[in-house]
Design an enzyme around this catalytic site. Structure first.
Site, short mmCIF file in Angstrom:
data_model
loop_
_atom_site.label_atom_id
_atom_site.label_comp_id
_atom_site.label_asym_id
_atom_site.label_seq_id
_atom_site.Cartn_x
_atom_site.Cartn_y
_atom_site.Cartn_z
N GLY A 1 -34.98 -15.87 -55.06
CA GLY A 1 -33.59 -15.47 -55.24
C GLY A 1 -33.17 -14.45 -54.20
O GLY A 1 -31.99 -14.40 -53.81
N ALA A 2 -34.12 -13.64 -53.75
CA ALA A 2 -33.78 -12.61 -52.75
C ALA A 2 -33.33 -13.27 -51.44
O ALA A 2 -32.51 -12.70 -50.71
CB ALA A 2 -34.96 -11.70 -52.52
N GLY B 1 -18.89 20.60 -63.32
CA GLY B 1 -17.99 20.15 -64.37
C GLY B 1 -17.26 18.89 -63.95
O GLY B 1 -17.71 18.15 -63.05
N GLY B 2 -16.12 18.66 -64.54
CA GLY B 2 -15.33 17.47 -64.23
C GLY B 2 -14.94 17.40 -62.77
O GLY B 2 -14.62 16.32 -62.24
C1 HXC Z 1 -11.20 31.55 -61.82
C2 HXC Z 1 -13.15 32.02 -60.74
C3 HXC Z 1 -13.70 30.81 -61.20
C4 HXC Z 1 -12.90 29.97 -62.02
C5 HXC Z 1 -15.16 31.82 -60.01
N1 HXC Z 1 -14.09 32.61 -60.02
N2 HXC Z 1 -14.96 30.73 -60.74
N3 HXC Z 1 -11.90 32.37 -61.06
N4 HXC Z 1 -11.65 30.38 -62.29
N5 HXC Z 1 -13.35 28.82 -62.47
C6 HXC Z 1 -13.93 33.90 -59.34
C7 HXC Z 1 -14.79 35.00 -59.91
O1 HXC Z 1 -14.09 35.64 -60.94
C8 HXC Z 1 -14.96 35.91 -58.72
O2 HXC Z 1 -13.79 36.67 -58.52
C9 HXC Z 1 -15.02 34.93 -57.55
O3 HXC Z 1 -14.43 33.73 -58.01
C10 HXC Z 1 -16.44 34.62 -57.14
O4 HXC Z 1 -17.19 34.30 -58.27
P1 HXC Z 1 -18.63 34.93 -58.53
O5 HXC Z 1 -19.00 34.57 -59.93
O6 HXC Z 1 -18.65 36.34 -58.14
O7 HXC Z 1 -19.49 34.08 -57.47
P2 HXC Z 1 -20.96 33.55 -57.60
O8 HXC Z 1 -21.86 34.62 -58.18
O9 HXC Z 1 -21.29 32.97 -56.29
O10 HXC Z 1 -20.89 32.38 -58.71
C11 HXC Z 1 -20.13 31.20 -58.45
C12 HXC Z 1 -20.01 30.37 -59.74
C13 HXC Z 1 -19.45 31.27 -60.87
C14 HXC Z 1 -21.37 29.84 -60.13
C15 HXC Z 1 -19.10 29.21 -59.43
O11 HXC Z 1 -18.30 31.97 -60.40
C16 HXC Z 1 -19.07 30.51 -62.08
O12 HXC Z 1 -19.93 30.14 -62.90
N6 HXC Z 1 -17.77 30.31 -62.26
C17 HXC Z 1 -17.24 29.63 -63.43
C18 HXC Z 1 -17.52 28.19 -63.33
C19 HXC Z 1 -16.86 27.43 -64.45
O13 HXC Z 1 -17.28 27.54 -65.60
N7 HXC Z 1 -15.76 26.74 -64.09
C20 HXC Z 1 -15.05 25.96 -65.06
C21 HXC Z 1 -15.83 24.69 -65.17
S1 HXC Z 1 -15.02 23.50 -66.06
P3 HXC Z 1 -13.79 38.09 -57.78
O14 HXC Z 1 -12.39 38.56 -57.94
O15 HXC Z 1 -14.81 38.90 -58.46
O16 HXC Z 1 -14.13 37.80 -56.34
C22 HXC Z 1 -14.27 22.61 -64.94
C23 HXC Z 1 -13.57 21.50 -65.57
C24 HXC Z 1 -12.92 20.62 -64.56
O17 HXC Z 1 -14.27 22.83 -63.81
C25 HXC Z 1 -12.42 19.48 -65.34
C26 HXC Z 1 -11.86 18.44 -64.51
C27 HXC Z 1 -11.55 17.24 -65.34
#
Ligand code: HXC
Length: 510
Positions: free
Chosen positions: A404-405, A169-170
């Protein structure tokens, strides 16, 4: 007093435990180290001083007030690498998946502010599920605060991003604005939108590894600068890179002890250039033979192999090397190699690292794809980067420097300080065959006549002396003495002072 000391120790132990044993074991099972293990391996033993170990989030949505782990998913502080100070943050995937909350971002911003103020590099270890979903816009604001500091720190202190898990993501835009990105093979990935979103929107089916793994970003997209087998190898290489760099833009790079005679002669270089001008040779051999102890830290090794970029030392001092590689696309400049080298040259210039350029370039790569892809604008990047650079610039033309290079590759006209050529250099508008075909088009049917014309052109232009007569080449040097000549040139330039006209900033063709 005893009780309070006891409490301190208990609180510290709780913070160090991160997300708990189960999650630490899960992290290890993926072949990944924990945030703290990484910091310990990265820094000199016992040098880490932690900030904000007890900071906890302030979120009260989704029942979060009941779960407030100390540290909030990121370990921050400062320490040393071979005695030189730097700041570090390391995201802890065992705490809410290393996701970034408002307070997590504040911790990162605090050390970035200190790094800019105190003039020390920042290494960011990224292992995060992205924005903390429970915090919503507060998390996005946190990212933007980090981004702003990446921009302000750029060109002031070196910034290095180590991607050691998810970065999606971002969130990718913070590393994207740092100077170097390293990735661990198979356990890290970076993308703006992941495979599921890609499938929904464009119907393309792709794995996370294909979309944003280390191989993709070091070979195809060029987002990343190096791919490493595992956490340990990457952390060791990050230490090695830091050793080449200054701490900030007001200091010079460190001078390391060296055990290699700067006047060392390399007889083998006299036969490096093959007799046949169309036969390639390995430019890396020249780089390794010129470098102190043959030590070369290559940047973007797996991308645009027709140009080589990286750091060496000469007389213990860091030098950035840019070199055409005849083994790939005959060493032509193209879109990718121009972008790659331009960024490297700008890094060197921003941090006062002298630049050594080895030239063997037959020109820009012809082709519809190149023109439609904007080779004009991308090629201009490298020209611009060399032209604006005020650091010491030493150039050695080993063979071809056409068209040119020739101008682009740190020529005399772009304020090259020492422009050397080997006797094998051919500095001309183009190769003999191409030139004759244009000049003597009416004679093309007569093979003998054309052969004579080509021989005549080669005799007159396929050498370094025409350029040397005009002073565009300062000296024609023997290949075996290249290290000695280059070392003396850089030594003479240690006091160089050159400034560009005042401007707010330039407008490099992006
Ligand atoms: C809160 C999160 C989290 C998040 C993971 N966790 N991502 N908690 N916010 N963004 C937590 C899970 O609930 C879990 O908690 C623990 O972290 C581990 O995650 P798992 O899913 O069990 O791990 P894994 O299977 O290895 O998968 C990792 C992952 C997946 C691929 C990163 O967790 C995932 O898809 N997370 C969401 C990603 C996402 O959509 N993020 C927002 C993106 S937008 P427990 O308690 O069970 O251990 C963004 C915008 C930024 O980032 C913008 C900036 C400008």
């Amino acid at each position: 007093m005893k009780d309070i000391l006891q409490e301190l120790e208990e609180r510290r132990a709780a913070a160090r435990a991160g997300g708990g044993l189960r999650r630490v074991e899960a992290q290890h099972a993926k072949g990944k180290l924990t945030a703290r293990e990484r910091v310990e391996l990265l820094l000199d033993e016992g040098s880490f001083e932690e900030f904000d170990m007890f900071v906890a989030h302030r979120c009260t949505d989704f029942g979060m007030e009941a779960d407030r782990p100390a540290g909030d998913g990121v370990v921050t502080g400062w320490g040393t690498i071979n005695g030189r100070m730097l700041y570090v943050f390391s995201q802890d995937f065992t705490v809410f998946g290393g996701s970034l909350s408002e307070t997590h971002a504040q911790k990162i911003c605090k050390i970035m502010d200190m790094a800019i103020q105190n003039g020390a590099p920042v290494i960011g270890i990224n292992d995060s599920g992205g924005a903390r979903i429970q915090e919503g816009v507060a998390s996005l604001a946190g990212y933007a605060e980090v981004f702003q500091r990446n921009v302000l720190a750029s060109g002031v202190v070196p910034q290095i991003s180590l991607i050691m898990g998810p970065c999606a993501g971002g969130a990718v835009y913070s590393p994207a604005m740092t100077d170097f990105i390293f990735m661990v093979k198979d356990s890290s990935y970076m993308f703006v939108t992941g495979p599921d979103v890609v499938k929904t929107v464009t119907n393309e089916v792709v794995t996370a590894e294909e979309l944003g793994g280390a191989a993709t970003h070091t070979r195809k997209s060029s987002v990343a600068d190096g791919a490493y087998e595992n956490d340990i190898e990457m952390l060791a290489e990050a230490r090695r890179l830091i050793d080449f760099l200054p701490l900030n833009n007001r200091q010079k790079a460190p001078v390391r002890p060296f055990f290699d005679d700067p006047a060392r002669l390399e007889a083998s270089l006299d036969t490096l250039i093959p007799d046949n001008p169309n036969q390639p040779y390995d430019m890396k051999e020249l780089i390794l033979k010129v470098a102190d102890e043959g030590d070369f830290f290559e940047i973007q090794r797996d991308f645009a192999g027709n140009i080589i970029t990286g750091f060496i030392r000469i007389e213990g001092q860091t030098v950035g090397v840019v070199a055409n590689q005849p083994m790939v696309l005959a060493g032509c400049l193209d879109i990718d190699s121009s972008r790659k080298a331009a960024r490297f040259v700008r890094f060197c210039d921003a941090f006062e690292i002298p630049i050594l350029t080895f030239v063997d370039v037959p020109g820009f790569l012809p082709g519809v794809a190149q023109e439609l892809g904007g080779v004009i604008k991308h090629g201009a990047k490298l020209l611009f980067a060399y032209g604006e650079a005020t650091v010491p610039k030493v150039t050695v033309i080993t063979r071809k420097a056409y068209g040119g290079a020739y101008d682009v590759m740190a020529s005399k006209h772009l304020r090259g300080d020492f422009n050397y050529a080997w006797p094998t250099a051919e500095i001309a508008v183009m190769g003999a065959k191409g030139a004759v075909e244009i000049l003597y088009r009416s004679e093309l049917g007569d093979k003998d006549k054309i052969a004579a014309r080509v021989a005549d052109y080669e005799e007159r232009f396929a050498n370094p002396f025409v350029a040397a007569e005009k002073g565009f080449v300062d000296e024609v040097i023997r290949p075996h003495s290249t290290r000695k000549r280059v070392a003396r040139a850089f030594a003479s330039l240690r006091g160089k002072k050159l400034a560009n006209p005042w401007k707010k900033h330039d407008n490099i063709p992006l």
